[in-house]
Design a protein around this motif. Structure first.
Motif, PDB file in Angstrom:
ATOM      1  N   ASN A 259       0.854  -1.192   0.000  1.00 54.84           N
ATOM      2  CA  ASN A 259       0.000   0.000   0.000  1.00 54.84           C
ATOM      3  C   ASN A 259       0.884   1.234   0.000  1.00 54.84           C
ATOM      4  OD1 ASN A 259      -1.813   2.054   0.413  1.00 54.84           O
ATOM      5  ND2 ASN A 259      -2.650   1.256   2.336  1.00 54.84           N
ATOM      6  N   VAL A 265      -6.269   0.770   3.063  1.00 58.58           N
ATOM      7  CA  VAL A 265      -7.089   0.411   1.907  1.00 58.58           C
ATOM      8  C   VAL A 265      -7.775  -0.916   2.199  1.00 58.58           C
ATOM      9  CG1 VAL A 265      -7.098  -0.205  -0.533  1.00 58.58           C
ATOM     10  CG2 VAL A 265      -5.636   1.654   0.271  1.00 58.58           C
ATOM     11  N   ASN A 314      -9.140  -2.486  -8.964  1.00 56.18           N
ATOM     12  CA  ASN A 314      -9.873  -2.018  -7.788  1.00 56.18           C
ATOM     13  C   ASN A 314     -11.355  -2.379  -7.923  1.00 56.18           C
ATOM     14  OD1 ASN A 314     -11.047  -0.105  -9.472  1.00 56.18           O
ATOM     15  ND2 ASN A 314      -9.902   1.627  -8.629  1.00 56.18           N
TER      16      ASN A 314
END
Length: 336
Positions: A259, A265, A314
Motif C-alpha cells: 500500500n 485500503v 480495484n
C-alpha cells in the motif's frame, strides 16, 4: 469500430526515411518480408494537440509472448484481438510501465534529441544485421497492384500503420478504438529483444474492456502520460509473487501487495487477473498505509510456470498495477 486488419509484420529492415514538416509526418521503414516489400509508417507527430508523442523503449525486453512471437514466419500475420496470444494491449498485457513514457519532438536539429533519432538508433542497427528481424504490430493496408509505394517506390504498394496505442482516443479517432489491437515495434537481435512503444498524449489509460473507449470520470493524464491525481494507478503495488511453490499441484500460489497511499485500503471487491483475463477476488482484508500483505492467489487465476501476467483491479474494475514474468523457478519468490 476496431482496426480492420490488425496483425504483425515480420521481416528484415532494408531502408528508412525520416519525414519532416507539420503535416502528420511519419518515420518510414522499408521491410522485406520473404520477398514481399512492405512500408511501415510510424507516426512521429500527432494530428491532435498536444502534438508530441509519448515514447519509451525497452532495450532488454522480456515478456511471455516472445517465445510464440519468435516462431512467426516472415510476412504479415493477422491476429485475433483476444488476450493470451500475440495481440498487444498497452493497458491489459503489462508490456511496460507507463511512467517510463516521455514526450519527444518529432524531428529537430541536433543528435539524439527527437523521436526520429531514437527510432534511427534501433532501425539502422537492424538494417545492418542480417540476422535481425522487425516485428511491426499495427493495421495493414494494401496490396495496391496499380500504385507503387509513395516513399520507397516498390510495387505493389503494401504496408502497415497505426504503430501506436489504438484505444482511449478522442474526437474523430474514437472510431479506431478497440482492445488487444495496439501497435508497436519489437526488434529481435541475436543477443536480445528491443521494444518501442508509442502513444498520443490525448489518449486515455483507462478504457472499456469491450470497446476500448475512454471510461468516464477518470482525470486526464499529465503531459508525460503519467497518472494524474485521482487516477488509481500504482496506489497498491504488486511487489512479489510465489508462482511455482514447492510441491504437487494444486500449489498455494501467493501475491505480495504494498500500500503506497497515506491511508489504509480495504481490499474488499479487489480482484486479480491472469494473462487470459481470468478474474478472481482477493480476500477482504484491510491493508494499512505503507504495509504489505501476502495473499493467496484466487483459484480462478492461473499463473503459468513458463511465463504469465498478473494484474490488480480495484472495485471499480480499474487497473491499479500489473506485472509480467517469463520464468518461475520452483520455490522461488519473484520480485517485481
Amino acid at each position: 469500430m476496431p482496426l480492420a486488419e490488425y496483425g504483425v509484420l515480420v521481416g528484415r529492415v532494408r531502408d528508412r526515411r525520416r519525414e519532416g514538416g507539420k503535416n502528420s509526418p511519419h518515420y518510414q521503414i522499408h521491410v522485406d518480408a520473404a520477398g514481399t516489400q512492405f512500408r511501415v509508417a510510424v507516426n512521429v507527430l500527432s494530428a491532435l494537440a498536444p502534438s508530441e508523442l509519448l515514447y519509451t523503449a525497452d532495450e532488454d525486453f522480456t515478456h511471455p509472448l516472445l517465445p510464440a512471437l519468435a516462431t512467426v514466419s516472415d510476412g504479415f500475420t493477422a491476429l485475433p484481438s483476444t488476450p493470451g496470444g500475440l495481440a498487444l494491449d498497452f493497458i491489459r498485457a503489462n508490456l511496460f510501465d507507463r511512467t517510463a513514457l516521455r514526450t519527444l519532438p518529432a524531428d529537430q536539429p541536433g543528435p539524439d534529441n527527437d523521436l526520429a533519432d531514437k527510432l534511427d538508433h534501433y532501425i539502422q542497427r537492424a538494417a545492418a544485421d542480417p540476422a535481425a528481424r522487425l516485428y511491426a504490430f499495427g493495421q495493414r493496408w494494401g496490396p495496391e497492384p496499380s500504385t507503387p509505394d509513395k516513399v520507397f517506390g516498390f510495387s505493389p504498394g503494401n504496408g502497415v500503420h497505426d504503430i501506436h496505442m489504438n484505444q482511449g482516443n478522442t474526437g474523430r479517432f474514437t472510431a479506431d478504438d478497440g482492445v488487444w489491437q495496439d501497435g508497436a515495434l519489437i526488434l529481435a537481435f541475436p543477443d536480445r529483444w528491443v521494444a518501442v512503444f508509442l502513444a498520443f498524449q490525448s489518449q486515455a489509460w483507462h478504457t472499456d474492456d469491450t470497446t476500448g473507449h475512454t471510461l468516464p470520470g477518470i482525470p486526464p493524464a499529465d503531459p508525460d502520460g503519467h497518472p494524474a491525481p485521482g487516477e488509481p494507478d500504482r496506489q497498491i503495488r504488486i511487489i512479489a509473487a510465489l508462482v511455482n511453490p514447492t510441491g504437487p499441484a494444486p500449489e498455494p500460489e501467493t501475491v505480495t501487495l504494498l500500500n503506497t497511499t497515506a491511508g489504509p485500503v480495504d481490499l474488499t471487491g479487489w480482484t486479480l487477473l491472469d494473462r487470459a483475463q481470468h478474474r478472481g477476488p482477493l480476500p477482504s482484508v484491510l491493508l494499512p498505509a505503507g504495509d504489505t500483505a501476502r495473499l493467496r492467489v484466487p483459484p480462478l487465476v492461473a499463473l503459468g510456470n513458463n511465463g504469465g501476467t498478473l494484474t490488480l483491479l480495484n472495485p471499480a474494475g480499474l487497473k491499479v498495477d500489473g506485472v509480467a514474468y517469463t520464468t518461475a523457478p520452483e520455490g522461488r519468490t519473484l520480485a517485481f
